[in-house]
Design a protein around this motif. Sequence first.
Motif, PDB file in Angstrom:
ATOM      1  N   VAL A  82       0.876  -1.164   0.000  1.00 10.70           N
ATOM      2  CA  VAL A  82       0.000   0.000   0.000  1.00 10.70           C
ATOM      3  C   VAL A  82       0.914   1.215   0.000  1.00 10.70           C
ATOM      4  O   VAL A  82       1.914   1.219   0.704  1.00 10.70           O
ATOM      5  CB  VAL A  82      -0.853   0.006   1.284  1.00 10.70           C
ATOM      6  CG1 VAL A  82      -1.475   1.354   1.512  1.00 10.70           C
ATOM      7  CG2 VAL A  82      -1.913  -1.074   1.224  1.00 10.70           C
ATOM      8  N   SER A  83       0.618   2.208  -0.826  1.00 13.39           N
ATOM      9  CA  SER A  83       1.454   3.410  -0.813  1.00 13.39           C
ATOM     10  C   SER A  83       0.653   4.594  -0.314  1.00 13.39           C
ATOM     11  O   SER A  83      -0.567   4.606  -0.414  1.00 13.39           O
ATOM     12  CB  SER A  83       1.994   3.726  -2.207  1.00 13.39           C
ATOM     13  OG  SER A  83       3.048   2.863  -2.510  1.00 13.39           O
ATOM     14  N   MET A  84       1.370   5.572   0.190  1.00 15.30           N
ATOM     15  CA  MET A  84       0.668   6.699   0.791  1.00 15.30           C
ATOM     16  C   MET A  84       1.318   8.001   0.346  1.00 15.30           C
ATOM     17  O   MET A  84       2.537   8.100   0.251  1.00 15.30           O
ATOM     18  CB  MET A  84       0.731   6.562   2.312  1.00 15.30           C
ATOM     19  CG  MET A  84       0.033   7.660   3.054  1.00 15.30           C
ATOM     20  SD  MET A  84      -0.576   7.021   4.638  1.00 15.30           S
ATOM     21  CE  MET A  84      -0.884   8.536   5.502  1.00 15.30           C
ATOM     22  N   PHE A  86       1.669  11.711   1.668  1.00 13.28           N
ATOM     23  CA  PHE A  86       1.470  12.360   2.951  1.00 13.28           C
ATOM     24  C   PHE A  86       1.047  13.810   2.789  1.00 13.28           C
ATOM     25  O   PHE A  86       1.341  14.452   1.782  1.00 13.28           O
ATOM     26  CB  PHE A  86       2.751  12.279   3.775  1.00 13.28           C
ATOM     27  CG  PHE A  86       3.052  10.898   4.244  1.00 13.28           C
ATOM     28  CD1 PHE A  86       2.710  10.491   5.519  1.00 13.28           C
ATOM     29  CD2 PHE A  86       3.662   9.986   3.401  1.00 13.28           C
ATOM     30  CE1 PHE A  86       2.979   9.209   5.948  1.00 13.28           C
ATOM     31  CE2 PHE A  86       3.934   8.705   3.822  1.00 13.28           C
ATOM     32  CZ  PHE A  86       3.586   8.311   5.090  1.00 13.28           C
ATOM     33  N   ALA A  90       6.272  14.587   2.744  1.00 16.53           N
ATOM     34  CA  ALA A  90       7.322  13.753   3.341  1.00 16.53           C
ATOM     35  C   ALA A  90       8.378  13.352   2.320  1.00 16.53           C
ATOM     36  O   ALA A  90       8.824  12.219   2.285  1.00 16.53           O
ATOM     37  CB  ALA A  90       6.720  12.511   4.016  1.00 16.53           C
ATOM     38  N   LEU A  91       8.774  14.293   1.473  1.00 13.06           N
ATOM     39  CA  LEU A  91       9.883  14.010   0.560  1.00 13.06           C
ATOM     40  C   LEU A  91      11.171  14.064   1.367  1.00 13.06           C
ATOM     41  O   LEU A  91      11.333  14.942   2.213  1.00 13.06           O
ATOM     42  CB  LEU A  91       9.925  15.040  -0.562  1.00 13.06           C
ATOM     43  CG  LEU A  91       8.697  15.065  -1.471  1.00 13.06           C
ATOM     44  CD1 LEU A  91       8.844  16.147  -2.525  1.00 13.06           C
ATOM     45  CD2 LEU A  91       8.497  13.704  -2.127  1.00 13.06           C
ATOM     46  N   PHE A  92      12.084  13.137   1.110  1.00 17.71           N
ATOM     47  CA  PHE A  92      13.348  13.124   1.838  1.00 17.71           C
ATOM     48  C   PHE A  92      14.166  14.324   1.392  1.00 17.71           C
ATOM     49  O   PHE A  92      14.576  14.391   0.228  1.00 17.71           O
ATOM     50  CB  PHE A  92      14.091  11.815   1.591  1.00 17.71           C
ATOM     51  CG  PHE A  92      13.261  10.604   1.923  1.00 17.71           C
ATOM     52  CD1 PHE A  92      12.611  10.510   3.137  1.00 17.71           C
ATOM     53  CD2 PHE A  92      13.116   9.576   1.007  1.00 17.71           C
ATOM     54  CE1 PHE A  92      11.836   9.405   3.446  1.00 17.71           C
ATOM     55  CE2 PHE A  92      12.340   8.466   1.312  1.00 17.71           C
ATOM     56  CZ  PHE A  92      11.704   8.386   2.534  1.00 17.71           C
ATOM     57  N   MET A  95      17.639  13.995  -0.476  1.00 19.13           N
ATOM     58  CA  MET A  95      17.788  13.220  -1.700  1.00 19.13           C
ATOM     59  C   MET A  95      17.224  14.009  -2.865  1.00 19.13           C
ATOM     60  O   MET A  95      16.283  14.785  -2.712  1.00 19.13           O
ATOM     61  CB  MET A  95      16.992  11.916  -1.596  1.00 19.13           C
ATOM     62  CG  MET A  95      17.472  10.958  -0.531  1.00 19.13           C
ATOM     63  SD  MET A  95      16.442   9.480  -0.604  1.00 19.13           S
ATOM     64  CE  MET A  95      16.868   8.728   0.950  1.00 19.13           C
ATOM     65  N   TYR A 103      13.673   5.465  -4.131  1.00 18.26           N
ATOM     66  CA  TYR A 103      13.902   4.915  -2.793  1.00 18.26           C
ATOM     67  C   TYR A 103      13.198   3.579  -2.591  1.00 18.26           C
ATOM     68  O   TYR A 103      13.812   2.609  -2.131  1.00 18.26           O
ATOM     69  CB  TYR A 103      13.429   5.931  -1.746  1.00 18.26           C
ATOM     70  CG  TYR A 103      13.652   5.491  -0.327  1.00 18.26           C
ATOM     71  CD1 TYR A 103      14.866   5.724   0.304  1.00 18.26           C
ATOM     72  CD2 TYR A 103      12.646   4.840   0.396  1.00 18.26           C
ATOM     73  CE1 TYR A 103      15.072   5.317   1.609  1.00 18.26           C
ATOM     74  CE2 TYR A 103      12.853   4.431   1.696  1.00 18.26           C
ATOM     75  CZ  TYR A 103      14.066   4.678   2.301  1.00 18.26           C
ATOM     76  OH  TYR A 103      14.269   4.278   3.583  1.00 18.26           O
ATOM     77  N   GLY A 104      11.918   3.522  -2.956  1.00 19.64           N
ATOM     78  CA  GLY A 104      11.140   2.298  -2.763  1.00 19.64           C
ATOM     79  C   GLY A 104      11.783   1.104  -3.457  1.00 19.64           C
ATOM     80  O   GLY A 104      12.076   0.091  -2.814  1.00 19.64           O
ATOM     81  N   ARG A 106      14.774   0.773  -4.463  1.00 21.95           N
ATOM     82  CA  ARG A 106      16.125   0.541  -3.927  1.00 21.95           C
ATOM     83  C   ARG A 106      16.065  -0.302  -2.649  1.00 21.95           C
ATOM     84  O   ARG A 106      16.729  -1.318  -2.557  1.00 21.95           O
ATOM     85  CB  ARG A 106      16.785   1.876  -3.573  1.00 21.95           C
ATOM     86  CG  ARG A 106      17.764   2.482  -4.529  1.00 21.95           C
ATOM     87  CD  ARG A 106      18.718   1.541  -5.158  1.00 21.95           C
ATOM     88  NE  ARG A 106      20.032   1.577  -4.525  1.00 21.95           N
ATOM     89  CZ  ARG A 106      20.864   0.564  -4.545  1.00 21.95           C
ATOM     90  NH1 ARG A 106      20.536  -0.563  -5.119  1.00 21.95           N
ATOM     91  NH2 ARG A 106      22.040   0.659  -3.981  1.00 21.95           N
ATOM     92  N   ARG A 151       6.479   8.919  -6.329  1.00 21.48           N
ATOM     93  CA  ARG A 151       7.187   8.041  -5.403  1.00 21.48           C
ATOM     94  C   ARG A 151       6.253   6.945  -4.883  1.00 21.48           C
ATOM     95  O   ARG A 151       6.677   5.803  -4.677  1.00 21.48           O
ATOM     96  CB  ARG A 151       7.729   8.865  -4.236  1.00 21.48           C
ATOM     97  CG  ARG A 151       8.619   8.070  -3.318  1.00 21.48           C
ATOM     98  CD  ARG A 151       9.194   8.912  -2.237  1.00 21.48           C
ATOM     99  NE  ARG A 151       8.160   9.333  -1.280  1.00 21.48           N
ATOM    100  CZ  ARG A 151       8.414  10.036  -0.175  1.00 21.48           C
ATOM    101  NH1 ARG A 151       9.643  10.406   0.088  1.00 21.48           N
ATOM    102  NH2 ARG A 151       7.445  10.370   0.644  1.00 21.48           N
ATOM    103  N   ALA A 152       4.984   7.318  -4.685  1.00 25.78           N
ATOM    104  CA  ALA A 152       4.034   6.327  -4.192  1.00 25.78           C
ATOM    105  C   ALA A 152       3.659   5.330  -5.292  1.00 25.78           C
ATOM    106  O   ALA A 152       3.424   4.155  -5.027  1.00 25.78           O
ATOM    107  CB  ALA A 152       2.788   7.019  -3.657  1.00 25.78           C
ATOM    108  N   LEU A 155       6.018   1.880  -6.945  1.00 25.72           N
ATOM    109  CA  LEU A 155       5.986   0.492  -6.476  1.00 25.72           C
ATOM    110  C   LEU A 155       4.761  -0.251  -6.987  1.00 25.72           C
ATOM    111  O   LEU A 155       4.514  -1.387  -6.608  1.00 25.72           O
ATOM    112  CB  LEU A 155       6.001   0.464  -4.938  1.00 25.72           C
ATOM    113  CG  LEU A 155       7.314   0.889  -4.299  1.00 25.72           C
ATOM    114  CD1 LEU A 155       7.182   0.946  -2.793  1.00 25.72           C
ATOM    115  CD2 LEU A 155       8.406  -0.085  -4.687  1.00 25.72           C
TER     116      LEU A 155
END
Lengths: 355, 699
Positions: A82-84, A86, A90-92, A95, A103-104, A106, A151-152, A155
């Motif tokens: 499940v992806s979320m 935010f 909530a970006l890092f 990076m 990221y996911g 990786r 990003r979500a 995946l």
Amino acid sequence: MTDRRAARIELSGVTKQYGAVTAVRDVSFTIAAGSLVTLLGPSGCGKTTTLRLIAGLETVTSGRIMIGGDDVTALGATDRNVSMVFQSYALFPHMSVLDNVAYGPRVGGRSRRQAAESAREALAGVGLAELADRLPSELSGGQQQRVAIARALVLEPRVLLFDEPLSNLDARLRRQMREEIRALQQRLGITVVYVTHDQEEALGVSDRIIVMNHAVVAQEGPPRDLYESPDDVFVAGFMGETNRVKGVLWRLDERTGRLTIGGLTRTVPHRGLADGTVDVAIRPEAILIVDGQPTGGALRGTVSQAAYLGSRMEYSIASEIGELFVTSPAVDAPLAPGAPVALTLASHGITLIRP
Amino acid sequence: MRDGLRRWALVWSLVGCAGLALAPWYAASDGAGPGKLQLLVPGLALLAALALRNLPLRLGRATLGLRLMVLGGGSFIYIAAQGFAIGGQPGMGLGAAVVATSLVMLFALGLAARGFFKGDAFVAGAVVVVAVLVVFFTLYPVARILLSAVQGSDGAVSGRALAERLFAAKIWRLDCLTGGRSCGVGWNTLVLALLTATTTTALGLAFALVVTRTGFKAKRLLRVLTVLPIITPPFVIGLGLILIFGRSGLVNQLMEWAFAVPPSRWIYGLPGVWLAQTLSFTPVAFLVLIGVVEGVSPSLEEASQTLRADRWQTFSRVSLPLMLPGLANAFLVGFIESIADFGNPIVLGGNFGVLSTEAFFSIVGAQLDQGRAASLGVLLLVLALGAFFVQRRVVGRKVYTAISGKGDGGRPAPLPPFVRRLAFGVALPWTMLTLSIYGMALAGGFVETWGRDYTPTLRHYAKAFSVEWGGTGIIWSGSAWRSFWTTLELASIAAPLTAALGILTAYLLVRQRFAGRAAFEFATMLSFAIPGTVIGVSYILAFNVPPIELTGTGIILIVCFVFRNMPVGLRAGVAAMSQIDGSLDEASRTLGGRSFVTLRRVILPLLRPAVVAALVYSFVRAMTTVSAVIFLVSADYDMATTYIIHRVLNGDYGVAIAYSSVLIVLMLAAIGLIQLLVGERRLRRGAPALEALPTGPIA
């Protein structure tokens, strides 16, 4: 991992307690695969907690959560597919955009090259391919939002969750992002659960809306149902501005009844209420200001306040059935405070409220 | 992936078996092996844990967890109990340490398998390991010192022994008031601490006002002055004071030459120690108070002004009351620093003894009375912890300044002229004094004999740091090299360990919720409040005898550094981590990152400034600390600070000063190197974010 089919979500009897506080109480609902469902409610109603329970960021105190037919109640966020997205994105911050999206894949064990490749693909999908090397702080709010979505999505989750995704954007961008999210969901056919406290946003984006209040589900249904026939005072008020007045109901048949308000009569669904005095909710746009002496009776009133809002006028009108809040598209002929008016009712936007 | 737990159980069982089979169980070198019975239980437990691997999938997680907990925890307790119960055996060695570690890890895995710590094996392991370490190296020594204080000379526990020691006339006599020789060390310590706390708070406030509320230009200079004490060995200020005000110091010589006034000895005693402590700790008070003064919302002062209050009314009725909790905090910090201080009293105290120096002389002096040292230590501990708890309550209560929050516009009100003149009048001369003391301390290393012969010379540096070329290469012939290399080596080993433990603990405290978290936090912060002297005495008492026999080794120094300085890394980590939004962790989790991956890839990179601060601080503190270390050094492991102290006590100021200067230069170089190695955190192009060093009670 790469199960592209959308998943159905099923909550049964889910309760979440923090110490003595119950954030979610015995909530059950089903979200059909491939639909976009909004959790709507005022702050503190438990909608975000419900979303986090679906994500696996919180564990239920009791109850069961199924995603795609699997019982995921005991699984953590990492194992739920499940992806979320935010509220804060909530970006890092350390990076690049590409690394954020990669990221996911990786940490899921894919090679650096593969991860970068799927990240580029996902970024292209949200139209940000050329910004891959920027840092999140160098992007605008709308761009950050898109990165968070990419990003979500990278995946290929079966469920995508949005926590108040538009609350950090300015009003103009909000509508655009809302439409993009809807288009994306339709294109990919994934299941989306979307939390918001903005009823207009919810009406505009959802297949179905689940209204929550005080840790329980207040009402669930398609947007039109919730707006036009809210079950109770809370939902009526939360779904939009509303006037509460008293009326007299006389049931006509299995479904409808004659409702008398002041000197006006309308036929409405009686919703199982008994004959006699009932609570009625009337949307402000369902009260019509008429010129001259209308046929078939009218309510008399006097304008007490008037405001010009560009696309419409807003009036407070002291009438024989009480103080009414009325909107009118007639901006060319504004009424001044003190002007006497005659009012009538539209055929929609009038609902009986269950006590 | 859910079988990661079983895999780790296997790994730790194998590690334990290897430790049992390959490494010596006891540390003693005479080859005496342990009895078979002693190895039987841990050995069987490890084999059983290995066997768990072979009946895996039928076994539920809860059952597996229970078995791991019983095997690991049970045999760990067995080893510990046997170590403490059976007398006469040698101290535990590497083998025992490895086996104990693996048993603890198996226990932690068992906890995780039973669903504690959200089933997260990494978090479970980290919490259990940190807890065990804190118990062994903070709580156990403190328990030992308490025990020693209540044990009479015959070894029996008696309240009378404690009472006699705690209320001994030597500690509490008041002779100095009635014209006798001197007062008890208890009174000395209290009076000194109150004086020092008062002056450091007043001076700190003056500096904070000058920096934040006036158009003072040389603000950067003042900022530099605040970093100086962090990298200054604790007796440099004392030495500087001696060079200026001592018997053969500049001032006395001038007075004698000009007015034929006989040289005075006033600097040796309460006035000197007070002056030295005030010089040492004012920067700490300044750092506490600058945050307080900056926290007073300008809009409140503007509101006061629009209500027709003049500058003085605004300052005295609005600004000052708002700063009160902060002032109380600064006062308590100064108080704690003063009672824990060892370096200044030992250099300047003369006959004026305080608790920390008395405890030292009870152990190393002719008295050799560990019970007395212990009871002095307990008294010190009670005072320090008392002040610490009062301080936590003061800080814990909502400080007014936090209420208005940030994003408050407006300009701070200018100071009333009187306050402004006072602040400048105090701060500027004080700055000059501080600078001249550092100047003297540096210059003192380059003259023949201060006070008598001011011929420039490099003699002291040569004596300490001479290098010769021999047949086989470099010969480090200077007298200081040995302690220099030891210090460098131990500090280099301790710094990364300290930083790692501090940051890991911070992560557990800020990011994880688990039962017993409050107790965990309390125990880790506790070692912060324990004065170095107490740590020194308690480590001697606890680790001089089996089962954990560490005195005379380098390990005890490293352990001491790690647990003394870990709270600083912890605080830096907690402060930095609280700034990082928790949704970043959650984003990582929903993207498939487990706790360890999240820590390594998301949190640590963002914590770089805190990591740098923790590394720098623990390295520097390991090089400059003296209070605890002086009890723990041995012939093989002499430290720079203890070497310098002994030179000072012998009156050999030249070498002491030369060595101190070298240390300061070395530490500056080390700070630069650490920043280079760890690197900067890049969140915005071209704007590296480097936060200031943390500060905290220094003892």
